[in-house]
Design a protein around this motif. Structure first.
Motif, PDB file in Angstrom:
ATOM      1  N   UNK A   1      12.610  16.490  -3.171  1.00  0.00           N
ATOM      2  CA  UNK A   1      11.170  17.333  -3.206  1.00  0.00           C
ATOM      3  C   UNK A   1      10.654  17.530  -1.960  1.00  0.00           C
ATOM      4  N   UNK A   2      10.612  16.791  -0.864  1.00  0.00           N
ATOM      5  CA  UNK A   2       9.953  16.971   0.403  1.00  0.00           C
ATOM      6  C   UNK A   2      10.916  17.927   1.148  1.00  0.00           C
ATOM      7  N   UNK A   3      12.215  18.019   1.058  1.00  0.00           N
ATOM      8  CA  UNK A   3      12.949  18.593   1.914  1.00  0.00           C
ATOM      9  C   UNK A   3      13.583  17.923   2.740  1.00  0.00           C
ATOM     10  N   UNK A   4      12.996  16.453   3.063  1.00  0.00           N
ATOM     11  CA  UNK A   4      13.590  15.757   4.062  1.00  0.00           C
ATOM     12  C   UNK A   4      13.560  14.349   3.584  1.00  0.00           C
ATOM     13  N   UNK A   5      14.542  13.303   3.790  1.00  0.00           N
ATOM     14  CA  UNK A   5      14.176  12.074   3.416  1.00  0.00           C
ATOM     15  C   UNK A   5      12.822  11.361   3.910  1.00  0.00           C
ATOM     16  N   UNK A   6      12.149  10.590   2.953  1.00  0.00           N
ATOM     17  CA  UNK A   6      11.189   9.732   3.133  1.00  0.00           C
ATOM     18  C   UNK A   6      11.334   8.309   3.078  1.00  0.00           C
ATOM     19  N   UNK A   7      11.029   7.500   4.254  1.00  0.00           N
ATOM     20  CA  UNK A   7      11.560   6.039   3.922  1.00  0.00           C
ATOM     21  C   UNK A   7      10.583   5.202   3.689  1.00  0.00           C
ATOM     22  N   UNK A   8      11.006   3.843   3.571  1.00  0.00           N
ATOM     23  CA  UNK A   8       9.997   2.925   3.188  1.00  0.00           C
ATOM     24  C   UNK A   8       9.016   2.658   3.794  1.00  0.00           C
ATOM     25  N   UNK A   9       9.205   2.848   5.243  1.00  0.00           N
ATOM     26  CA  UNK A   9       7.989   2.735   6.210  1.00  0.00           C
ATOM     27  C   UNK A   9       6.940   3.553   5.811  1.00  0.00           C
ATOM     28  N   UNK A  10       7.330   5.109   5.675  1.00  0.00           N
ATOM     29  CA  UNK A  10       6.282   5.883   5.241  1.00  0.00           C
ATOM     30  C   UNK A  10       5.494   5.571   3.871  1.00  0.00           C
ATOM     31  N   UNK A  11       6.488   5.019   2.705  1.00  0.00           N
ATOM     32  CA  UNK A  11       5.967   4.693   1.452  1.00  0.00           C
ATOM     33  C   UNK A  11       4.868   3.460   1.666  1.00  0.00           C
ATOM     34  N   UNK A  12       5.269   2.672   2.616  1.00  0.00           N
ATOM     35  CA  UNK A  12       4.472   1.314   2.641  1.00  0.00           C
ATOM     36  C   UNK A  12       3.079   1.695   3.373  1.00  0.00           C
ATOM     37  N   UNK A  13       3.163   2.738   4.163  1.00  0.00           N
ATOM     38  CA  UNK A  13       1.796   3.039   4.806  1.00  0.00           C
ATOM     39  C   UNK A  13       0.789   3.862   3.731  1.00  0.00           C
ATOM     40  N   UNK A  14       1.553   4.976   3.256  1.00  0.00           N
ATOM     41  CA  UNK A  14       0.544   5.805   2.392  1.00  0.00           C
ATOM     42  C   UNK A  14       0.117   4.986   0.933  1.00  0.00           C
ATOM     43  N   UNK A  15       0.910   4.021   0.298  1.00  0.00           N
ATOM     44  CA  UNK A  15       0.556   3.519  -0.734  1.00  0.00           C
ATOM     45  C   UNK A  15       0.465   1.958  -0.705  1.00  0.00           C
ATOM     46  N   UNK A  16       1.387   1.249  -0.326  1.00  0.00           N
ATOM     47  CA  UNK A  16       1.261   0.053  -0.329  1.00  0.00           C
ATOM     48  C   UNK A  16       0.195  -0.709   0.575  1.00  0.00           C
ATOM     49  N   UNK A  17       0.059  -0.078   1.628  1.00  0.00           N
ATOM     50  CA  UNK A  17      -0.973  -0.459   2.494  1.00  0.00           C
ATOM     51  C   UNK A  17      -2.294   0.246   2.684  1.00  0.00           C
ATOM     52  N   UNK A  18      -2.538   1.150   1.546  1.00  0.00           N
ATOM     53  CA  UNK A  18      -3.719   1.785   1.601  1.00  0.00           C
ATOM     54  C   UNK A  18      -4.755   0.803   1.119  1.00  0.00           C
ATOM     55  N   UNK A  19      -5.877   0.913   2.022  1.00  0.00           N
ATOM     56  CA  UNK A  19      -7.118  -0.384   1.893  1.00  0.00           C
ATOM     57  C   UNK A  19      -7.985  -0.113   0.824  1.00  0.00           C
ATOM     58  N   UNK A  20      -7.975   0.868   0.039  1.00  0.00           N
ATOM     59  CA  UNK A  20      -8.749   1.297  -0.918  1.00  0.00           C
ATOM     60  C   UNK A  20      -8.587   0.646  -2.483  1.00  0.00           C
ATOM     61  N   UNK A  21      -7.399   0.479  -2.711  1.00  0.00           N
ATOM     62  CA  UNK A  21      -6.866  -0.148  -3.835  1.00  0.00           C
ATOM     63  C   UNK A  21      -6.231  -1.372  -3.868  1.00  0.00           C
ATOM     64  N   UNK A  22      -6.311  -2.316  -4.690  1.00  0.00           N
ATOM     65  CA  UNK A  22      -5.531  -3.460  -4.736  1.00  0.00           C
ATOM     66  C   UNK A  22      -3.872  -3.339  -5.518  1.00  0.00           C
ATOM     67  N   UNK A  23      -3.789  -2.251  -5.541  1.00  0.00           N
ATOM     68  CA  UNK A  23      -2.315  -1.910  -6.348  1.00  0.00           C
ATOM     69  C   UNK A  23      -1.674  -0.254  -5.851  1.00  0.00           C
ATOM     70  N   UNK A  24      -0.512  -0.212  -6.242  1.00  0.00           N
ATOM     71  CA  UNK A  24       0.197   1.090  -6.131  1.00  0.00           C
ATOM     72  C   UNK A  24      -0.085   2.188  -7.074  1.00  0.00           C
ATOM     73  N   UNK A  25      -1.155   3.163  -7.135  1.00  0.00           N
ATOM     74  CA  UNK A  25      -1.466   3.965  -8.298  1.00  0.00           C
ATOM     75  C   UNK A  25      -0.363   5.003  -8.637  1.00  0.00           C
ATOM     76  N   UNK A  26       0.820   4.764  -8.944  1.00  0.00           N
ATOM     77  CA  UNK A  26       1.907   5.667  -9.173  1.00  0.00           C
ATOM     78  C   UNK A  26       2.181   5.596 -10.590  1.00  0.00           C
ATOM     79  N   UNK A  27       2.399   6.830 -11.549  1.00  0.00           N
ATOM     80  CA  UNK A  27       2.885   6.835 -12.684  1.00  0.00           C
ATOM     81  C   UNK A  27       4.370   7.407 -12.676  1.00  0.00           C
ATOM     82  N   UNK A  28       5.144   6.787 -13.385  1.00  0.00           N
ATOM     83  CA  UNK A  28       6.493   7.289 -13.264  1.00  0.00           C
ATOM     84  C   UNK A  28       7.031   7.594 -14.813  1.00  0.00           C
TER      85      UNK A  28
END
Length: 246
Positions: A1-28
C-alpha cells in the motif's frame, strides 16, 4: 500500500510508542484467517480554545486489492466510530482523493484544503527518474542549471534582520521549542506542542530531523524543524514544524 516496505521500528514509533494512548488503536478485517484490511488511528493531543483533548486521526488505511470496492473501508471506519466515538470528542483527518468521498459519507466535513509548496533543487534527477530518454536527460540537466541559477539569484535578494543569527541543532531542543510554543498559544485548533509531543514526534526512523533556531543576544525568537527522508527514493526535505504557531 505504501509503495515501499515499512518495518517494525517504524510501526513501534508510530503506534506502540505513541504517548497519548495505552493501546494500539487499529481495527483489522480478516477473511479465512488472513488480514485483508486495516484501519489504524494516530493519537494526538489537540487544543481548541485552550481546551486540551486527546483525539484520533485515521491514517494508513489499507484494503487488500482482492477485497476492494466491497464496502470494507466503510465498514471498518463505522466500526471504529462505534468503538471510539464515546471515548474521544472528535476525529480529524487528512484524506487523499481516494478516501475523501468515503469520509464525507460517514460524517466528516471539510474545514479547509491543505496547500503544499515544492522547491525542486534538481529537476534533472526528478525527470530522469520518471522518463528514460536521452532527450529528456539533456533537457532535465539544462533545467537543473537554470533552476540553481535562479535560486542563487533569489538568495542574493534575501536579507536577514539585523541582530538575528541562526543556530542549527541536530537533536530536537525540546525545552526551547516548548517555550516558544507557550509564548504565543493560538485559540484555534492545533496540536499541543509540549515536552511529550517533542520527545516522541520526531523519532520517526524514516526521517532525519534538524532544527533551525533564530535568536538574538537576548533570546530565541523562532524555530523551524525540517525532516529529510532516509529511504532510497529522491532526497526530500520537508518543513515539518514551526514555532511560535502565530
Amino acid at each position: 500500500v505504501f509503495g515501499r516496505p515499512k518495518d517494525a521500528e517504524w510501526f513501534a514509533w508510530k503506534y506502540e510508542n505513541n504517548p497519548y494512548v495505552d493501546h494500539v488503536p487499529i481495527l483489522v478485517a480478516t477473511a479465512d484467517g488472513a488480514i485483508v484490511g486495516a484501519r489504524p488511528f494516530f493519537a494526538l493531543c489537540m487544543s481548541c480554545n485552550r481546551n486540551h483533548d486527546v483525539v484520533l486521526q485515521p491514517c494508513d488505511a489499507m484494503v487488500h486489492p482482492d477485497h476492494r470496492r466491497q464496502g470494507l473501508f466503510t465498514r471498518m471506519t463505522e466500526r471504529a466510530i462505534e468503538r471510539y466515538g464515546g471515548d474521544y470528542r472528535y476525529f480529524f483527518n487528512f484524506p487523499n482523493d481516494l478516501s475523501l468521498s468515503g469520509n464525507r459519507k460517514l460524517g466528516w466535513r471539510s474545514v479547509s484544503k491543505l496547500v503544499a509548496y515544492y522547491r525542486i533543487e534538481n529537476p534533472g534527477r526528478v525527470a530522469a527518474a520518471r522518463i528514460d530518454s536521452a532527450l529528456t536527460r539533456v533537457g532535465a540537466e539544462l533545467g537543473t542549471v537554470l533552476a540553481q541559477g535562479y535560486y542563487r539569484f533569489r538568495e542574493t535578494l534575501s536579507t536577514s534582520p539585523s541582530g538575528i543569527s541562526v543556530r542549527i541543532e541536530d537533536e530536537i531542543p525540546t525545552a526551547e521549542l516548548t517555550a516558544l510554543y507557550r509564548r504565543s498559544v493560538p485559540d484555534g485548533i492545533h496540536v499541543v506542542r509540549d515536552e511529550r509531543f517533542y520527545g516522541w514526534r520526531f523519532e520517526n526512523p524514516d526521517w532525519n530531523y534538524t532544527t533551525y533556531l533564530a535568536e538574538t543576544d537576548e533570546d530565541v525568537q523562532a524555530a523551524i524543524v525540517v525532516g529529510t527522508s532516509t529511504d532510497s527514493g529522491p532526497t526530500t526535505t520537508r518543513f515539518v514544524d514551526t514555532v511560535p504557531l502565530e
